[in-house]
Design a protein around this motif. Structure first.
Motif, PDB file in Angstrom:
ATOM      1  N   GLY A 199      22.794 -21.875  -1.906  1.00 49.12           N
ATOM      2  CA  GLY A 199      22.707 -23.292  -2.280  1.00 49.12           C
ATOM      3  C   GLY A 199      22.540 -23.550  -3.767  1.00 49.12           C
ATOM      4  O   GLY A 199      23.014 -24.561  -4.276  1.00 49.12           O
ATOM      5  N   MET A 251      28.697 -30.777   0.448  1.00 51.29           N
ATOM      6  CA  MET A 251      27.573 -30.006  -0.087  1.00 51.29           C
ATOM      7  C   MET A 251      26.366 -30.908  -0.301  1.00 51.29           C
ATOM      8  O   MET A 251      25.647 -30.793  -1.286  1.00 51.29           O
ATOM      9  CB  MET A 251      27.965 -29.286  -1.373  1.00 51.29           C
ATOM     10  CG  MET A 251      29.121 -28.324  -1.137  1.00 51.29           C
ATOM     11  SD  MET A 251      29.505 -27.267  -2.524  1.00 51.29           S
ATOM     12  CE  MET A 251      30.484 -26.018  -1.692  1.00 51.29           C
ATOM     13  N   ASP A 252      26.214 -31.868   0.625  1.00 51.11           N
ATOM     14  CA  ASP A 252      25.042 -32.735   0.619  1.00 51.11           C
ATOM     15  C   ASP A 252      24.991 -33.699  -0.559  1.00 51.11           C
ATOM     16  O   ASP A 252      23.914 -34.151  -0.957  1.00 51.11           O
ATOM     17  CB  ASP A 252      23.770 -31.855   0.627  1.00 51.11           C
ATOM     18  CG  ASP A 252      22.636 -32.515   1.393  1.00 51.11           C
ATOM     19  OD1 ASP A 252      22.924 -33.418   2.198  1.00 51.11           O
ATOM     20  OD2 ASP A 252      21.463 -32.139   1.164  1.00 51.11           O
ATOM     21  N   SER A 303      27.606 -23.501   3.741  1.00 53.71           N
ATOM     22  CA  SER A 303      26.399 -24.246   4.081  1.00 53.71           C
ATOM     23  C   SER A 303      25.498 -23.465   5.049  1.00 53.71           C
ATOM     24  O   SER A 303      25.848 -23.262   6.207  1.00 53.71           O
ATOM     25  CB  SER A 303      26.792 -25.577   4.723  1.00 53.71           C
ATOM     26  OG  SER A 303      25.670 -26.104   5.391  1.00 53.71           O
ATOM     27  N   ASP A 349      32.543 -25.766   1.516  1.00 57.53           N
ATOM     28  CA  ASP A 349      31.309 -26.326   2.071  1.00 57.53           C
ATOM     29  C   ASP A 349      31.084 -25.780   3.485  1.00 57.53           C
ATOM     30  O   ASP A 349      29.986 -25.319   3.832  1.00 57.53           O
ATOM     31  CB  ASP A 349      31.408 -27.862   2.093  1.00 57.53           C
ATOM     32  CG  ASP A 349      30.103 -28.531   2.467  1.00 57.53           C
ATOM     33  OD1 ASP A 349      29.061 -27.851   2.496  1.00 57.53           O
ATOM     34  OD2 ASP A 349      30.123 -29.748   2.742  1.00 57.53           O
TER      35      ASP A 349
END
Ligand code: ADP
Ligand code: MG
Length: 353
Positions: free
Chosen positions: A174, A44-45, A76, A72
């Motif tokens: 997000g 998730m970055d 995403s 994720d």
């Protein structure tokens, strides 16, 4: 540069376990409970650290790690292969997994109660500012006004596991996905017999189960919004979620010298300048906390406090542009560093529930 996170992700999957340093060999139940196991991953970055105690921890953490990766991959929006991308590509109904449906259902409910401060369809505007590509720019007023016509969460339809988004409407979860992932991972760990854990998803979402094995509360630091090397203070916290949203997470300086950050006010399409620079929400579940921290940041102190007065299910710590601290009455927070002597206002409930 784009490959770096993926490379690090591959390298960083690490599962390390050891007995707690003080425990005198695992010969009694106390030592057994105190054995700590930690798993780190990039998803998730962001970097995540999952720490769990007790004998069930090693295998449960491996399962939780793979659950977060699965979530994720489904959630995403930027990943072409995700369920969210499939939903956005099609104006026809798309069938999604139980997790995506459950998160979307909760997210729509939250967006409905947060007076437009949280939007699940803000992507076109977020992209226009370059917050996805990191090719930052300040879009023109007309461009923003045009894109805002695409922002309308009520156009997303969810029936069972079927999602429909009309042409031009883009779904992005997000702002709540990390919170949901933290709750699911915590629930899985509990099912597998873990009774104490602390899951740190990128610093902005912390989810705990139980207390520390010795019965003491978790100590959770809130970073200084103006200095990533230092903390603004420490929370003492039991079971639940601590979510923080801050302008410092992602921002750029425009040619005009202004700072523009990644939390936008859906009403204007511009970065939310509400007077708050950091919003921490303490709640039972991280999904709600994740949504609330973003939304209260957009609302600003006055509206956020008024909203809190109508609720009994969360507490907060707000840090303002002028370095003041606002706390709700149920929070145990000790300021430190630059904030050690900052003015503190404690907000109390006006009426009993
Ligand atoms: P974090 O990424 O640390 O969890 P937030 O939960 O505050 O931070 O979410 C910020 C992200 O959500 C932004 O990067 C952006 O993609 C998106 N976003 C920005 N403003 C809003 C908003 N008002 N409502 C919903 N999502 C938003
Ligand atoms: Mg959030």
């Amino acid at each position: 540069m784009k490959q770096l996170p993926a490379l690090l992700a591959a390298m960083i999957l690490l599962l390390s376990c050891c007995a707690a340093p003080e425990s005198p060999a695992a010969k009694d139940a106390v030592a057994e409970d105190a054995a700590v196991c930690e798993s780190q991953l990039f998803a998730m970055d962001t970097y995540m650290t999952l720490r769990a105690y007790g004998s069930a921890a090693p295998s449960a953490l491996a399962e939780a790690t793979s659950l977060i990766r699965t979530l994720d991959a489904a959630l995403s929006a930027a990943d072409e292969g995700s369920e969210i991308a499939a939903v956005n590509r099609s104006a026809e109904p798309v069938t999604v997994s139980d997790d995506t449906a459950a998160l979307l259902s909760r997210a729509l409910e939250l967006s409905g109660t947060l007076n437009g401060a949280l939007s699940l369809t803000l992507s076109p505007v977020i992209r226009a500012w370059g917050f996805v590509s990191r090719a930052y720019r300040v879009p023109g007023k007309e461009e923003i006004a045009g894109l805002l016509k695409q922002v309308d969460d009520t156009k997303i339809q969810l029936e069972g596991n079927t999602v429909t988004t009309p042409e031009g409407t883009e779904l992005d979860l997000g702002a709540v996905a990390k919170g949901y992932a933290a709750d699911r991972a915590a629930a899985l760990l509990q099912e597998r017999g873990v009774s104490a854990c602390i899951l740190n998803l990128g610093g902005s979402t912390i989810r705990t189960v139980g207390t520390k094995p010795d019965g003491s509360l978790w100590r959770i630091a809130i970073r200084d919004p103006k200095d990533e090397e230092h903390y603004a203070g420490t929370l003492l916290f039991g079971e639940g979620a601590v979510d923080t949203s801050g302008g410092y997470e992602r921002f750029f300086e425009g040619e005009d010298g202004e700072i523009y950050w990644h939390i936008l006010d859906p009403a204007t399409g511009y970065p939310a300048r509400s007077g708050l620079v950091s919003v921490t929400v303490l709640t039972g579940d991280a999904c709600t906390g994740d949504a609330l921290s973003t939304a209260l940041f957009v609302m600003g102190a006055e509206d956020a406090v008024a909203f809190w007065q109508t609720r009994r299910d969360f507490e907060f710590v707000f840090l303002t542009e002028t370095d003041d601290i606002l706390l709700s009455e149920g929070v145990q927070f000790t300021p430190q560093g630059r904030y050690a002597d900052a003015p503190i206002t404690v907000i109390r409930h006006e009426t009993d529930p």
